[in-house]
Enzyme design. Sequence first.
Site, mmCIF file in Angstrom:
data_model
loop_
_atom_site.group_PDB
_atom_site.id
_atom_site.type_symbol
_atom_site.label_atom_id
_atom_site.label_comp_id
_atom_site.label_asym_id
_atom_site.label_seq_id
_atom_site.Cartn_x
_atom_site.Cartn_y
_atom_site.Cartn_z
ATOM 1 N N ARG A 285 -10.399 84.404 39.537
ATOM 2 C CA ARG A 285 -10.746 85.888 40.716
ATOM 3 C C ARG A 285 -10.118 86.674 42.008
ATOM 4 N NH1 ARG A 285 -15.614 83.249 39.117
ATOM 5 N NH2 ARG A 285 -16.358 84.566 37.219
ATOM 6 N N ASP A 314 -10.978 81.787 33.673
ATOM 7 C CA ASP A 314 -12.056 82.560 33.986
ATOM 8 C C ASP A 314 -11.756 83.914 33.324
ATOM 9 O OD1 ASP A 314 -14.911 83.443 34.664
ATOM 10 O OD2 ASP A 314 -14.913 81.873 35.644
ATOM 11 N N HIS A 384 -16.966 82.890 29.805
ATOM 12 C CA HIS A 384 -16.052 82.782 30.941
ATOM 13 C C HIS A 384 -14.196 83.248 30.720
ATOM 14 C CE1 HIS A 384 -18.724 82.702 34.393
ATOM 15 N NE2 HIS A 384 -19.259 82.197 34.153
ATOM 16 N N ASP A 448 -20.580 77.478 31.321
ATOM 17 C CA ASP A 448 -21.375 78.223 32.213
ATOM 18 C C ASP A 448 -21.647 79.339 31.152
ATOM 19 O OD1 ASP A 448 -18.929 77.921 32.983
ATOM 20 O OD2 ASP A 448 -20.344 79.172 35.029
ATOM 21 N N GLU A 449 -22.900 79.775 31.864
ATOM 22 C CA GLU A 449 -23.121 80.759 31.865
ATOM 23 C C GLU A 449 -22.817 81.777 30.547
ATOM 24 O OE1 GLU A 449 -23.306 83.009 36.211
ATOM 25 O OE2 GLU A 449 -21.553 83.204 35.287
ATOM 26 N N TRP A 517 -25.907 73.691 40.057
ATOM 27 C CA TRP A 517 -25.299 74.791 40.414
ATOM 28 C C TRP A 517 -26.596 75.642 40.738
ATOM 29 C CZ3 TRP A 517 -25.938 79.832 38.654
ATOM 30 C CH2 TRP A 517 -25.229 79.841 36.959
ATOM 31 N N TYR A 542 -22.677 76.906 47.966
ATOM 32 C CA TYR A 542 -22.023 78.046 47.761
ATOM 33 C C TYR A 542 -21.101 78.776 48.591
ATOM 34 C CZ TYR A 542 -22.223 77.518 42.415
ATOM 35 O OH TYR A 542 -21.963 77.393 40.582
ATOM 36 N N ASP A 544 -19.585 81.515 49.135
ATOM 37 C CA ASP A 544 -19.455 83.059 48.283
ATOM 38 C C ASP A 544 -20.195 83.355 49.221
ATOM 39 O OD1 ASP A 544 -20.750 81.670 45.992
ATOM 40 O OD2 ASP A 544 -19.966 83.402 45.360
ATOM 41 N N TRP A 592 -16.412 80.531 46.040
ATOM 42 C CA TRP A 592 -16.014 80.869 44.189
ATOM 43 C C TRP A 592 -15.183 82.719 45.056
ATOM 44 C CZ3 TRP A 592 -16.644 79.963 39.645
ATOM 45 C CH2 TRP A 592 -17.728 78.716 39.239
ATOM 46 N N GLU A 594 -14.642 85.903 44.194
ATOM 47 C CA GLU A 594 -14.825 87.341 43.911
ATOM 48 C C GLU A 594 -14.900 87.877 45.778
ATOM 49 O OE1 GLU A 594 -17.746 86.123 40.925
ATOM 50 O OE2 GLU A 594 -16.306 85.149 42.072
#
Length: 639
Positions: A285, A314, A384, A448-449, A517, A542, A544, A592, A594
């Site tokens: 990011r 990512d 990702h 993930d995700e 997580w 986390y 962030d 992370w 962002e």
Amino acid sequence: MGTAPYRLESTWQPDGGPNGRFTFTLFNLSDRQLSSFKLVYTSLTRVIDPKACENATFLRRNANFHEFAPPSGLSLDAGQSWTFTVSGLHRPARHCTDGAKSAYITLADGSHVDVAVSELLLEGRVNEPPPVLLPKGELDLPFALQPWPAEIDVTAGEGFPVVLYPADGSSVDDIRAVSTVLALFHRLFDSSHAPFNLAPSPQGRALRFVTDTGLAKEAYRLEFTTNAITIRYSDSAGRQYALTSLAQLLQGARGTPETFRFPETGTIADQPRYSWRGCHLDVSRQFYPSDDIKRLIDILAWFKLNIFHWHLTDDEAWRLEIKAYPELTTTGVLRGPDEPLLPQLGNGAQPVGGFYSQDDVRDIVSHATSLGVEVIPEIDIPGHSSATLVALPDLTDGQEAPDSYHSVQGYPNNALNPAVPFTYEFLEKVLDEMVELFPSSYLHIGGDEVANGSWLASPLAKKLMEQEGISGTFALQSYFLKRIKDMLTARGRKLAGWNEVSHGGGVAAEGTLLMAWENPQVGIDLARQGYEVVMTPGQAYYLDMVQAEAFQEPGASWAGTVPPAHTYAYEAEGDFPEDLKDRMKGVQACIWSEHYLSRAYFNRLVFPRLPAIAEAAWTPKAKKNWQRFAAIVPLSPKL
């Protein structure tokens, strides 16, 4: 740098839409009329209803990239402004960093001009003073140690030695170890007095090194007398931690003598609580130069953390040079208004890139190894992968509709397709190069995700699912990850991943380590399935996440508010049954990126929570003390 010719200001109102609304005002601060333009901003609070705009036309969005046009014929003379509202948001704004992170204007001739962006304001609310997140603290013992040791029984001296030095007869390895920790100290505290000297000093105290095979690999024992300090260790890791503790003790006593002292006599017997004491960093990011990576590794070593989890790819960029596919670090890293990858997360009119060459990686891995820090690389697959798919479009099923699914971050069709044969050829070559660069026994593959519904519109995927007798996204993901695990096994590596690797049937538990997580319960569930587990729940670890509920506090909020006191107090073992605790290998901080648009934001969000996690990873539960930690942690180095 001159003043930006344009500025975008914004407020968020809780009314005007299901998730509130933004009001944006663009000011023309130039000396020329502005007309026939488009406005772009990047924001993590995304527009999902393009019609819910007033006084503007929504043109397009890609994840955090948003483009608008003003009303037809609108022009702004010098000093004039244009205001528009956006109501169709995917969630409410909860903090000041939920607004626009960057903006630019595209002029009629196609050129792009940066727009200055002001902090998001909450309408009708006066900014309150920032909350006190760290108390002054109170010491039970006057010693500066991070993390606090397992056992300490020492008396404080009235003064402190000028330096500590290897005694006569010390081995060359022992002397080199002193030099290594001395160099670490100089890098972290370049204006502070050195704690060590290699030559004897009449004002110093000698260090005597004794190998003790009865100690665990990372354990050490310090025995203080008035004229010498004995360091007992069985392995180089324990020796390094002992020397690091001595450097911390002397730095505290010398730098803040009214608070901290140096031991005169007694013993410190110490060893870590967990074998996995990690810190993750997302470099996709936002890009961090190699020197910043090495400094972060230095900080990890200072806190006796032993794992650096390097999140290299990512949706936003692929940062690792792969010689077989140079497109990954040309097309796959460059974000800009006229690039295949559009601006995201704070990018403006100027293209931005950045990647780590293989020589950079070798240098960073060597640096980490010299400090006892293991580098675990991550390429995030199959989800990702937007940057990968833009760089290598042959990885897609050309028959699949381009927007057939979207990730939670808003990226369309961002997962490597398990039914495309080139996917496996590509990954074989990537893994071949990675295992040459990274000696770690683990290689993290993300997992993930992946959006539910991924690949279901792909004719190739449908055919594969029919052939294999599987149905649904996650069963197909499991099929894919089993093949990746076989690739890793063939290369002598173990699979590490996020907790979703277990979905759809997962992969074999043997030789697999998963990171919990989403929430703490996930870790227990994974352990019951036979996986080795590292606990890194967003609700505590986390970095962030916002540290206070106030609107002006920066950071993400999906996992709630995570103040330093909560991070420190959290017990990762939680409700783990006794028979499963051996599968919990340790804990890990996750950074992370962002929200990390500046070093100041990084340090504000990461510290003191990173040293809090380091203490949770090292110090026995019964020896943790929040007030003591709060008194010592201001001595911490920062990026």
